[in-house]
Scaffold this active site. Structure first.
Site, PDB file in Angstrom:
ATOM      1  N   LYS A 288       0.844  -1.197   0.000  1.00  0.00           N
ATOM      2  CA  LYS A 288       0.000   0.000   0.000  1.00  0.00           C
ATOM      3  C   LYS A 288       0.881   1.250   0.000  1.00  0.00           C
ATOM      4  CE  LYS A 288      -3.472   2.330   2.750  1.00  0.00           C
ATOM      5  NZ  LYS A 288      -4.345   2.320   3.911  1.00  0.00           N
TER       6      LYS A 288
ATOM      7  N   GLU B 121      10.418  -4.984   4.279  1.00  0.00           N
ATOM      8  CA  GLU B 121      10.408  -6.393   3.867  1.00  0.00           C
ATOM      9  C   GLU B 121      10.103  -6.514   2.377  1.00  0.00           C
ATOM     10  OE1 GLU B 121       8.884  -5.134   6.478  1.00  0.00           O
ATOM     11  OE2 GLU B 121       9.075  -6.459   8.222  1.00  0.00           O
TER      12      GLU B 121
ATOM     13  N   GLY C 219      -4.844  -1.770   4.952  1.00  0.00           N
ATOM     14  CA  GLY C 219      -4.076  -2.919   4.447  1.00  0.00           C
ATOM     15  C   GLY C 219      -4.721  -4.259   4.780  1.00  0.00           C
TER      16      GLY C 219
ATOM     17  N   GLU D 205      -4.637  -6.435  14.987  1.00  0.00           N
ATOM     18  CA  GLU D 205      -4.099  -5.134  14.575  1.00  0.00           C
ATOM     19  C   GLU D 205      -5.202  -4.065  14.688  1.00  0.00           C
ATOM     20  OE1 GLU D 205      -0.691  -4.852  11.596  1.00  0.00           O
ATOM     21  OE2 GLU D 205      -2.294  -3.963  10.421  1.00  0.00           O
TER      22      GLU D 205
ATOM     23  N   HIS E 155      -6.098 -32.911  18.041  1.00  0.00           N
ATOM     24  CA  HIS E 155      -4.973 -33.741  18.507  1.00  0.00           C
ATOM     25  C   HIS E 155      -3.811 -32.882  18.986  1.00  0.00           C
ATOM     26  CE1 HIS E 155      -6.684 -37.573  17.176  1.00  0.00           C
ATOM     27  NE2 HIS E 155      -7.266 -36.837  16.232  1.00  0.00           N
TER      28      HIS E 155
ATOM     29  N   LYS F  85       9.432  -0.884  13.986  1.00  0.00           N
ATOM     30  CA  LYS F  85       9.983  -0.570  12.655  1.00  0.00           C
ATOM     31  C   LYS F  85      11.051   0.521  12.792  1.00  0.00           C
ATOM     32  CE  LYS F  85       5.781  -1.112   9.854  1.00  0.00           C
ATOM     33  NZ  LYS F  85       4.880  -0.384   8.960  1.00  0.00           N
TER      34      LYS F  85
HETATM   35  O1  F6P Z   1       2.342  -4.180   9.903  1.00  0.00           O
HETATM   36  C1  F6P Z   1       1.846  -2.919   9.661  1.00  0.00           C
HETATM   37  C2  F6P Z   1       1.340  -2.730   8.264  1.00  0.00           C
HETATM   38  O2  F6P Z   1       1.212  -1.354   8.062  1.00  0.00           O
HETATM   39  C3  F6P Z   1       0.014  -3.446   8.001  1.00  0.00           C
HETATM   40  O3  F6P Z   1      -1.082  -2.764   8.466  1.00  0.00           O
HETATM   41  C4  F6P Z   1       0.059  -3.602   6.523  1.00  0.00           C
HETATM   42  O4  F6P Z   1      -0.870  -4.529   6.091  1.00  0.00           O
HETATM   43  C5  F6P Z   1       1.499  -4.040   6.349  1.00  0.00           C
HETATM   44  O5  F6P Z   1       2.213  -3.252   7.291  1.00  0.00           O
HETATM   45  C6  F6P Z   1       2.063  -3.877   4.967  1.00  0.00           C
HETATM   46  O6  F6P Z   1       2.079  -2.542   4.540  1.00  0.00           O
HETATM   47  P1  F6P Z   1       2.228  -2.144   3.038  1.00  0.00           P
HETATM   48  O7  F6P Z   1       1.107  -2.745   2.267  1.00  0.00           O
HETATM   49  O8  F6P Z   1       2.216  -0.658   3.013  1.00  0.00           O
HETATM   50  O9  F6P Z   1       3.543  -2.691   2.541  1.00  0.00           O
END
Ligand code: F6P
Length: 545
Positions: free
Chosen positions: A209, A215, A269, A355, A386, A514
């Site tokens: 988003k 990551e 998100g 969240e 189980h 973060k």
């Molecule tokens: O973990 C926090 C967050 O902002 C989530 O709400 C979101 O889904 C995720 O990181 C990924 O964010 P983006 O789509 O901006 O990479």
């Protein structure tokens, strides 16, 4: 369209619920069933292809009435209007919350800052349709002229969990395209997937988003570098697509504009799988099934919007959950889908629920004096039976559980399905009724056990029962029913957030980690380590050798 922002603990209904809890806390579910032969029918909602039986809960008609009174007093109806009409209910980010607009009808009008967003939503849907059809049919090809065989979704959190969960859930409806999901910053994740890929036939969908998530950008860069070892810079145009609100950043990454899918800041998100974030879903199962998913969600939106609260599935389930969370002191809820296809559903809802409602400051900026967000966990039945069911049956904690099952299987193997569903029904019955000392004595006596041995074993073999469950029995797992199911939980999240008077649609709590990770990355990569507590400092020194 402002929210009432009422502290629920100051309402009349809350006080009444508090005394009602004192009066009824020791009532056993069995007594509730014995005193009312119509209980199952009275506490069941039938809607479309769903049966929601909430009779195996520690509630009476009075409990439900008081919970509904709470919803009224809190102003749930008004809040729902704001939610559906695009009111800025995500106040701390100054945004509307309109994932429901993504599955609205073409003729609907939903405005954000004076603009009807529906035409834009449909334009993106049309783009998803043409793009995915061209990939699936082989019309759009890779850089060496071969059709695509594989799709890799690169994203994390809401840009991963939703699509990954739905692609798994709809595996039965999948086409020939193989799908992978890369999310973790841990290089093992991307490296293991790269081993499986052919650069001539793989399409990469970068989903973020914000397009700033560490990551996703790291994984996308690693993948791009790997790709460029096998192809030319200009081939990126045919192998990479992106979904984001940040179109500038996408362009910097080098993705061709015809492969860019916009989204909007009024889509959170964790509620975004209905937007182009679901591109990998549409690629995996085809656009029509993706659209079926949206239609199912829309039907649930309509149900939520229009059904009386006492017949409204998200409202009733949300209120029952509040009853356990705030009055019985339950801290967690289990979610047990009786289908392997929904194995990622609990993980998906962990983000959705925790969240959203893992907040301790109310909408007026005050620390709450009551419990909020529940902890969600679960695994598919019967595997979970189980694994952790022992604790639900005989542990010290109260764990309300949702059981989700399907009347008809997709595989058609009746023997397997009957056995699965026998377990499904048996567990909720066992959790409710338990097993009395008299029953245990009789059973052990029947196998000729001596009295002294029976006396020793007896306390261990007794089950108190009285463990609450909801049973969601759905005709069949289809894109449509899955869409309705997901939307049900989305609305449950909303109702609980409104009752708890918290902002469900921001996520400031994930920011601090973060931020600190950025600083620590500097400490790791530079020669000097900055200021830290002694524990973090010595760990960093050890890590750096
Ligand atoms: O973990 C926090 C967050 O902002 C989530 O709400 C979101 O889904 C995720 O990181 C990924 O964010 P983006 O789509 O901006 O990479």
């Amino acid at each position: 369209m402002k929210l009432l922002k009422t502290n629920p603990a100051t309402t009349k209904a809350w006080s009444k619920l508090t005394s009602h809890f004192k009066d009824t806390q020791h009532t056993h579910l069995k007594e509730l069933f014995e005193s009312d032969p119509n209980r199952a029918a009275e506490f069941t909602i039938r809607w479309n292809d769903f049966i929601v039986d909430f009779s195996k809960n520690r509630i009476s008609k009075k409990t439900l009435d008081l919970l509904l009174e709470l919803a009224e007093e809190i102003g749930l109806q008004k809040a729902m209007e704001a939610y559906f009409k695009g009111g800025e209910i995500n106040e701390t980010e100054g945004r509307s919350v309109l994932h429901t607009a993504l599955r609205a009808k073409k003729e609907d009008v939903i405005t954000v800052e004076g603009t009807n967003v529906i035409p834009e939503v449909f334009a993106v849907k049309e783009h998803i349709k043409t793009f995915t059809e061209a990939i699936i049919s082989g019309k759009k090809k890779g850089h060496t002229g071969k059709p695509f065989t594989t799709v890799v979704n690169i994203g994390i959190g809401g840009s991963d969990l939703g699509p990954a969960m739905v692609v798994d859930a709809l595996a039965f409806y999948k086409n020939h395209l193989k799908t992978y999901f890369v999310s973790n910053i841990d290089g093992d994740h991307v490296n293991e997937i790269l081993k499986e890929l052919d650069p001539e036939t793989t399409l990469f969908v970068v989903v973020s988003k914000t397009f700033t998530t560490q990551e996703t950008l790291s994984n996308a860069t690693t993948i791009k570098e790997w790709f460029l070892q096998h192809a030319r810079q200009e081939d990126i145009a045919s192998h990479f697509a992106a979904v984001s609100t940040n179109t500038e950043k996408i362009a910097e990454f080098g993705i061709a504009s015809e492969n860019v899918f916009p989204m909007w800041d009024w889509v959170g998100g964790r509620f975004s799988l209905w937007s182009a974030v679901g591109l990998t879903i549409a690629l995996a199962v085809g656009y029509d099934h993706f659209d079926g998913l949206l239609k199912g969600a829309h039907q649930m939106d309509e149900h939520f919007k229009t059904a009386d609260f006492d017949q409204n599935i998200p409202v009733v389930l949300a209120l029952i959950s509040i009853w356990y969370n705030n009055f019985h002191g339950a801290e967690t809820e289990a979610l047990i889908p009786y289908t392997q296809y929904l194995s990622r559903f609990p993980a998906y809802l962990q983000q959705g629920i925790m969240e959203s409602n893992g907040k301790s400051v109310d909408q007026n900026g005050n620390r709450v004096s009551y419990e909020t967000g529940t902890i969600i966990w679960g695994e598919p039945g019967t595997n979970s039976q189980h694994a952790f069911f022992q604790l639900i049956h005989q542990g010290t904690k109260l764990i309300p559980a949702d059981f989700i099952g399907f009347k008809e299987s997709l595989h058609g193997n009746v023997d397997h399905h009957h056995k699965l569903m026998a377990n499904f029904f048996a567990q909720t019955e066992a959790l409710m009724n338990g097993k009395t000392a008299a029953q245990v004595k009789k059973e052990l006596g029947d196998v000729s056990m001596g009295q002294s041995q029976i006396d020793i074993l007896l306390p261990f073999k007794v089950f108190e029962g009285n463990k609450p469950t909801n049973t969601l029995l759905i005709d069949k797992l289809t894109p449509q029913s899955l869409g309705s199911l997901i939307a049900l939980y989305e609305h449950k999240i909303f109702v609980q957030g409104i009752v708890w008077n918290i902002f469900s649609y921001d996520q400031w709590g994930v920011e601090l980690g973060k931020q600190l990770a950025k600083t620590i990355l500097g400490d790791i990569q530079n020669s000097e380590i900055g200021n830290h507590d002694s524990s973090t400092l010595s760990l960093l020194q050890f890590f750096k050798g």
